[in-house]
Design an enzyme around this catalytic site. Structure first.
Site, PDB file in Angstrom:
ATOM      1  N   CYS A 267       2.109   2.110  -6.253  1.00  0.00           N
ATOM      2  CA  CYS A 267       2.223   1.336  -5.540  1.00  0.00           C
ATOM      3  C   CYS A 267       1.907   1.438  -4.212  1.00  0.00           C
ATOM      4  O   CYS A 267       0.665   1.837  -3.638  1.00  0.00           O
ATOM      5  CB  CYS A 267       3.227   0.377  -5.749  1.00  0.00           C
ATOM      6  SG  CYS A 267       2.971  -1.539  -5.637  1.00  0.00           S
ATOM      7  N   HIS A 351       3.041  -0.640 -11.728  1.00  0.00           N
ATOM      8  CA  HIS A 351       4.438   0.170 -12.112  1.00  0.00           C
ATOM      9  C   HIS A 351       4.624   0.861 -13.447  1.00  0.00           C
ATOM     10  O   HIS A 351       4.812   0.048 -14.286  1.00  0.00           O
ATOM     11  CB  HIS A 351       5.509  -0.889 -11.723  1.00  0.00           C
ATOM     12  CG  HIS A 351       5.604  -1.302 -10.436  1.00  0.00           C
ATOM     13  ND1 HIS A 351       6.368  -0.250  -9.436  1.00  0.00           N
ATOM     14  CD2 HIS A 351       5.065  -2.185  -9.514  1.00  0.00           C
ATOM     15  CE1 HIS A 351       5.983  -0.728  -8.221  1.00  0.00           C
ATOM     16  NE2 HIS A 351       5.479  -1.923  -8.252  1.00  0.00           N
ATOM     17  N   GLU A 353       6.603   2.515 -14.432  1.00  0.00           N
ATOM     18  CA  GLU A 353       7.992   2.668 -14.872  1.00  0.00           C
ATOM     19  C   GLU A 353       8.672   1.504 -15.117  1.00  0.00           C
ATOM     20  O   GLU A 353       9.973   1.265 -15.294  1.00  0.00           O
ATOM     21  CB  GLU A 353       8.980   3.377 -13.569  1.00  0.00           C
ATOM     22  CG  GLU A 353       9.224   2.317 -12.625  1.00  0.00           C
ATOM     23  CD  GLU A 353       8.018   1.819 -11.680  1.00  0.00           C
ATOM     24  OE1 GLU A 353       6.980   2.255 -11.810  1.00  0.00           O
ATOM     25  OE2 GLU A 353       8.221   0.935 -10.802  1.00  0.00           O
TER      26      GLU A 353
HETATM   27  N1  LIG Z   1       5.767  -2.160  -4.929  1.00  0.00           N
HETATM   28  C1  LIG Z   1       4.921  -1.677  -3.798  1.00  0.00           C
HETATM   29  O1  LIG Z   1       5.215  -0.588  -3.639  1.00  0.00           O
HETATM   30  C2  LIG Z   1       4.319  -2.614  -2.811  1.00  0.00           C
HETATM   31  C3  LIG Z   1       3.443  -1.744  -1.903  1.00  0.00           C
HETATM   32  C4  LIG Z   1       3.061  -2.848  -0.703  1.00  0.00           C
HETATM   33  N2  LIG Z   1       4.151  -3.028   0.115  1.00  0.00           N
HETATM   34  C5  LIG Z   1       2.306  -4.178  -1.092  1.00  0.00           C
HETATM   35  O2  LIG Z   1       2.697  -4.999  -1.242  1.00  0.00           O
HETATM   36  O3  LIG Z   1       1.199  -4.077  -1.519  1.00  0.00           O
END
Ligand SMILES: NC(=O)CC[C@H](N)C(=O)O
Length: 379
Positions: A267, A351, A353
């Site tokens: 992410c 994600h 996970e």
């Molecule tokens: N869940 C995250 O790591 C989000 C990554 C980043 N803050 C976004 O909004 O794209």
């Protein structure tokens, strides 16, 4: 007696409902999440810092809350917006109602509003700055002013704000990260330094389960300090805010790439790997927040169902030649995964996970371990 609450968006939309959390008001970027389960994990995901979450699933709170289903030690979301809070929380693990959990954590929250109308506004106009007010803490016009005054997430460096400030280490088999997880595994063959930009606990559990002894380091830890720990691999965590201003991390990642150390990013970590490789990121209209997003794995030609939470994305057109696209979103064709062709480094926007959530992308953790094994064999 029910306490009234109000949600006001920057476009002037107003929703009247009932307060189900703390008194007062709260401002942030309002986003919608389509997950049907996992409200506690969502609230405690540090990537939701400065965001107000509306859940599109209409009944939230049915199973109450407990002290285990958490991704960090506190609620990071700025507020919660739901359609209906059930009168009774029913689950053998429930320790507290959702409403008490929100109040005890000082989170302003609103129920009994038309979340379908709200979601359509967010989908059509994009994520909105908003203000939730409970117990008449602000007038409607002041709430609108507050919403408009919120600077927005673009340009906001929040990773260093939510990051732990102390290095945390695995010591003699005792693990001190968050509650709800303890392992006696002492025989962990790989030393991974994990950057904490707002790391979700389940990522760390999944790394430990695959044999990683973890050193979790604060977001602003320099490359030199990390190299001094002699890592077999570097993990770049998820985290809130805009990846672009995280120059401290981008500079450090460039050093690790140069050294050829295996790197895996999730992410925000994915976005930072892309930036360190010379690509650009951009703010999305309303982002991806849910537990049922189809993502295509290009190499295997299969579709995975994934959990997602991001408002920024890597611009595919900006990728340099040594960065290959590995995954794309089948919702909007946006970039979901990359791999360096010249270095042992790869990353994923969703994600793997997910907890709760689909496990289709979990093998990405095994891929990281494979890279570490390969690099240790070559050394
Ligand atoms: N869940 C995250 O790591 C989000 C990554 C980043 N803050 C976004 O909004 O794209």
């Amino acid at each position: 007696m029910a306490i009234s609450a109000l949600l006001v968006l920057e476009d002037g939309s107003v929703f009247n409902g009932t307060s189900i959390g703390a008194s007062g008001y709260s401002v942030g970027e309002v986003v919608f999440n389509t997950s049907m389960t996992g409200y506690q994990e969502i609230l405690t995901d540090p990537s939701y810092a400065e965001q107000i979450i509306t859940l599109t699933y209409p009944h939230i709170g049915n199973t109450g809350t407990n002290s285990e289903d958490i991704e960090s030690d506190k609620i990071w979301a700025k507020g919660l917006v739901i359609r209906d809070l059930p009168l009774i929380a029913s689950n053998f693990r429930s320790e507290k109602s959702l409403s008490d959990y929100l109040s005890d954590n000082n989170i302003v929250a609103i129920a009994d509003i038309d979340t379908r109308r709200l979601t359509r506004i967010l989908r059509d106009k994009g994520a909105q700055r908003g203000c939730i007010v409970s117990a008449d803490a602000l007038s409607q016009s002041d709430a609108l002013e507050q919403a408009k005054a919120f600077p927005g997430l673009k340009g906001m460096d929040l990773a260093k704000v939510v990051s732990r400030t102390e290095k945390t280490q695995w010591v003699d088999g005792s693990w001190e990260l968050g509650k709800g997880y303890a392992t006696n595994k002492t025989d962990l063959p790989y030393h991974v330094v994990a950057y904490d930009f707002g790391a979700k606990s389940n990522i760390l559990r999944m790394l430990v389960d695959r044999g990683c002894k973890l050193s979790l380091v604060p977001a602003e830890t320099s490359a030199d300090d990390v190299l001094a720990l002699n890592p077999d691999g570097i993990f770049l965590s998820n985290g809130p805010g805009d990846p672009e201003p995280c120059t401290y991390a981008i500079e450090a990642i460039k050093v690790f790439l140069d050294k050829g150390i295996p790197i895996f990013g999730i992410c925000l970590g994915h976005q930072l790997l892309a930036l360190a490789s010379g690509a650009n990121t951009e703010k999305m209209k309303f982002g991806h927040h849910g537990a049922n997003h189809p993502v295509k794995d290009l190499a295997r030609d299969v579709v995975m169902i994934t959990s997602q939470n991001h408002g920024f994305a890597v611009q595919e057109s900006s990728l340099p030649e040594n960065v290959k696209v590995t995954h794309v979103s089948l919702f909007d064709k946006s970039l979901q995964g990359i791999e360096r062709t010249d270095k042992p480094a790869f990353s994923f926007q969703g994600h793997p996970e997910a907890s709760p959530g689909p496990h289709d992308a979990a093998p990405l953790f095994d891929k990281f371990i494979d890279l570490i094994v390969q690099s240790k064999t070559q050394a």
